[in-house]
Design an enzyme around this catalytic site. Sequence first.
Site, PDB file in Angstrom:
ATOM      1  N   ASP A 130       0.842  -1.203   0.000  1.00  0.00           N
ATOM      2  CA  ASP A 130       0.000   0.000   0.000  1.00  0.00           C
ATOM      3  C   ASP A 130       0.878   1.254   0.000  1.00  0.00           C
ATOM      4  O   ASP A 130       0.600   2.225  -0.708  1.00  0.00           O
ATOM      5  CB  ASP A 130      -0.903  -0.007   1.240  1.00  0.00           C
ATOM      6  CG  ASP A 130      -1.649  -1.326   1.382  1.00  0.00           C
ATOM      7  OD1 ASP A 130      -2.506  -1.608   0.537  1.00  0.00           O
ATOM      8  OD2 ASP A 130      -1.340  -2.087   2.323  1.00  0.00           O
ATOM      9  N   HIS A 151      -4.194  -3.732   6.508  1.00  0.00           N
ATOM     10  CA  HIS A 151      -3.980  -3.974   5.076  1.00  0.00           C
ATOM     11  C   HIS A 151      -5.298  -4.440   4.477  1.00  0.00           C
ATOM     12  O   HIS A 151      -5.591  -5.629   4.399  1.00  0.00           O
ATOM     13  CB  HIS A 151      -2.885  -5.005   4.815  1.00  0.00           C
ATOM     14  CG  HIS A 151      -2.884  -5.438   3.375  1.00  0.00           C
ATOM     15  ND1 HIS A 151      -2.509  -4.577   2.366  1.00  0.00           N
ATOM     16  CD2 HIS A 151      -3.264  -6.580   2.780  1.00  0.00           C
ATOM     17  CE1 HIS A 151      -2.658  -5.201   1.205  1.00  0.00           C
ATOM     18  NE2 HIS A 151      -3.115  -6.411   1.426  1.00  0.00           N
TER      19      HIS A 151
END
Length: 326
Positions: free
Chosen positions: A159, A187
């Site tokens: 990310d 996540h």
Amino acid sequence: SKTPMRVAVTGAAGQIGYALLFRIANGDLLGKDQPVHLNLLDLPQALPAVKGVVMELDDCAFPLLAGVTITDQPKEAFKDVDIAILVGARPRSKGMERADLLTANAEIFTVQGKALNESAKRSVKVLVVGNPANTNAYIAMKSAPDLPASAFSAMLRLDHNRALSMLAAKAKVPVAEIEKLAVWGNHSPTMYPDHRYATVGGKKLSELIGDEAWIKDTFIPDVAKRGAAIIEARGQSSAASAANAAIDHVRDWVLGSDGKWVSMGIPSDGSYGVPEGVMFGVPVICSGGSYTRVEGLSFDAFSQEKVKVTLDELNGEREAIAHLLA
Ligand code: NAI
């Protein structure tokens, strides 16, 4: 020459495994002067495929690859390992409820946490990639009471890298020049890529971009939806970029991040309103083989709400598996 370091990789027959193992053997993880011994774990039915991957590793004649162990036994896989990258997980199958997915993975990561507790080096560093990564890492940590909690981490680096790349393209600056980016939380699509502190050559990135509407309406949702966009385009989930993020995460943790902020899912120390122990993505600086959380950042109403949403999700995941840890 140096003694080989032992690196365990689970889910070695999978697509991330296929993108990861060759780079580890090439010295991308621990340095070009550090030999490695790979311990590869997968399910019994996947071992023939693991053997095929090892044939290809052999055929690369990597000078740094000191040896390979193949096994379906977690205790053997984690014996004396310096690093464990836990990629293998139970994917969501058709009709599977979220709670079932959490439970199936909780069982895997309880077993693997116990095996790490019993057989890994006391200085082991564990990265959980397999989803739900934060909760799986939390379960492994709770199942390994003899290892320090700081040995366990979850991967937010993909990310982080996705966010860096999008910001660099928008600001028309080289990716490597962006500093002080943070990704907070789980996540999952709720994670919060936070550009508010980011700088480029000492200038504020938000001023270079000068488009807060783009941040809220495009950037944040696009980072969140990137995984789905890759599946849509490729017909398979991200693998090479996930493997690359795993390399970045562990390499920086072991060798240092050069004073730069990187994002890691780590057990909370109670700061930023995140209850102690929650495996939460935060900005850290790595040096000397450990990480230090970036402290003292403040939150406006928008960013506070973003952090709350991702924390609520993680608390929900934790509650769903709490009975398995009792
Ligand atoms: P894959 O399905 O290609 O490979 C998974 C491998 O794990 C298979 O070889 C399977 O046999 C093995 N496995 C399953 N259960 C196991 C167990 N109990 N012990 C050892 N091995 C086991 O999946 P892929 O694409 O390699 O992804 C792996 C995981 O990584 C998935 O959970 C995926 O959602 C996650 N992921 C996480 C990302 C992150 O940023 N944290 C990014 C991308 C993927």
